[in-house]
Design an enzyme around this catalytic site. Structure first.
Site, PDB file in Angstrom:
ATOM      1  N   PRO A   1       0.800  -1.233   0.000  1.00 38.03           N
ATOM      2  CA  PRO A   1       0.000   0.000   0.000  1.00 38.03           C
ATOM      3  C   PRO A   1       0.830   1.278   0.000  1.00 38.03           C
ATOM      4  CG  PRO A   1      -0.975  -1.608   1.468  1.00 38.03           C
ATOM      5  CD  PRO A   1       0.340  -2.192   1.011  1.00 38.03           C
ATOM      6  N   CYS A   2       0.350   2.255  -0.782  1.00 40.25           N
ATOM      7  CA  CYS A   2       1.067   3.520  -0.951  1.00 40.25           C
ATOM      8  C   CYS A   2       0.715   4.612   0.057  1.00 40.25           C
ATOM      9  CB  CYS A   2       0.815   4.059  -2.360  1.00 40.25           C
ATOM     10  SG  CYS A   2       1.323   2.946  -3.681  1.00 40.25           S
TER      11      CYS A   2
END
Length: 319
Positions: free
Chosen positions: A73-74
């Protein structure tokens, strides 16, 4: 030469497609989103898609796999968020490290946003490098622009690689395809004109630049749109209305700035037209917008494959 991979946070298949094209056989793909899992199964019924939180996924059955890959996840690192890094509950780098320790792959390929390289995360990156070193890997990060690989979108992304120490001297990150990326108009003209829109040619000539970065959004925020105000303004310069997406291309008598369809957005992201997305418009677009462009993933995977093959060739010569 048959090489194998497992992937975490697989999403709608952008990275998986790239790995497949580079010659990696998927042994398992772990993904928590049901729509993304349905997409993977729809396009590749033979793939072992595991619908699960990565925290519950064990890589022990895959010990000796050639590659561990993933688009962790960013949001913990994105400049659009609070950049909490390790303090963000969505930070899954610790899980990636656990999975690497469990299956001991030869190479690791993880993807994240440009914000990962910010000075605020200097200590985080150094800690990550040290933890990979403790596991026997040399870690590095490479900022890549999708447009350098023929994708009609800027999309700067960080490819994080970790390579077993004995293989690392043979690794060189990809520099680009050498092909000029098409403009948005060139990439989407046939789709925009599909229903006979009379203004399609004029629109194509006006949309004469590559696209800004597609924004996928999250389940908590946003819908099927092309991002916040600044992103929409950049799309508006290309003659695209970014407030939402539509199900179909413009009709013959349409006037004004057209909106994209999910298929158009997928082409901007580098997906082939044959790749189908499961779920309604918003769920499908999120898979597209959050994906690692397949051509970029393929290029990184090819570099890692060449690294493995060069190492084996060198060992054969030495023996």
């Amino acid at each position: 030469m048959s090489l194998t991979s497992i992937e975490i946070c697989a999403g709608g298949g952008g990275q998986a497609l790239g790995l497949e094209r580079a010659g990696f056989e998927s042994l398992a793909l772990c993904e928590i989103d049901s729509h993304a899992c349905a997409t993977l199964r729809l396009n590749r019924p033979s793939w072992n898609v595991i619908e699960s939180d990565v925290r519950d996924f064990s890589a022990l059955p895959y010990k000796g796999v050639d590659m561990v890959a993933g688009g962790v996840p960013c949001p913990p690192f994105s400049i659009a968020g609070q950049q909490k890094g390790a303090d963000d509950e969505r930070d899954l780098f610790p899980e990636a490290l656990r999975i690497v320790s469990e299956c001991a792959p030869r190479v690791v390929m993880l993807e994240n946003v440009r914000g990962f390289l910010g000075t605020v995360f200097n200590d985080y990156r150094e800690d990550l490098r040290n933890k990979f070193e403790d596991l026997g890997y040399v870690a590095s990060w490479h900022l890549l622009n999708a447009s350098d690989f023929g994708v009609p979108q800027l999309r700067p992304r960080v490819a994080i690689t970790a390579i077993r120490k004995e293989l690392s001297p043979f690794f060189s990150p990809p520099l680009g395809s050498g092909k000029l990326a098409p403009t948005v108009g060139e990439a989407l003209y046939d789709l925009m004109a599909a229903r006979g829109w009379k203004g399609a040619k004029a629109w194509r000539d006006h949309a004469n630049k590559i696209a800004p970065t597609l924004v996928g959004g999250s389940k908590k925020h946003g819908g099927a749109d092309l991002g916040p105000t600044r992103a929409r303004a950049a799309w508006a310069e290309l003659g695209v209305n970014g407030k939402s997406l539509l199900e179909e291309a413009p009709e013959p008598g349409f006037e004004g700035s057209p909106r994209l369809t999910v298929r158009m957005a997928a082409r901007i992201q580098g997906f082939p037209d044959s790749w189908e997305f499961s779920g309604k418009k918003t769920a499908s677009y999120r898979q597209v917008g959050n994906a690692f462009p397949p051509p970029v993933a393929e290029a990184v995977a090819n570099s890692l494959r060449e690294c493995i093959q060069s190492t084996e060739l060198s060992q054969k010569k030495a023996s």
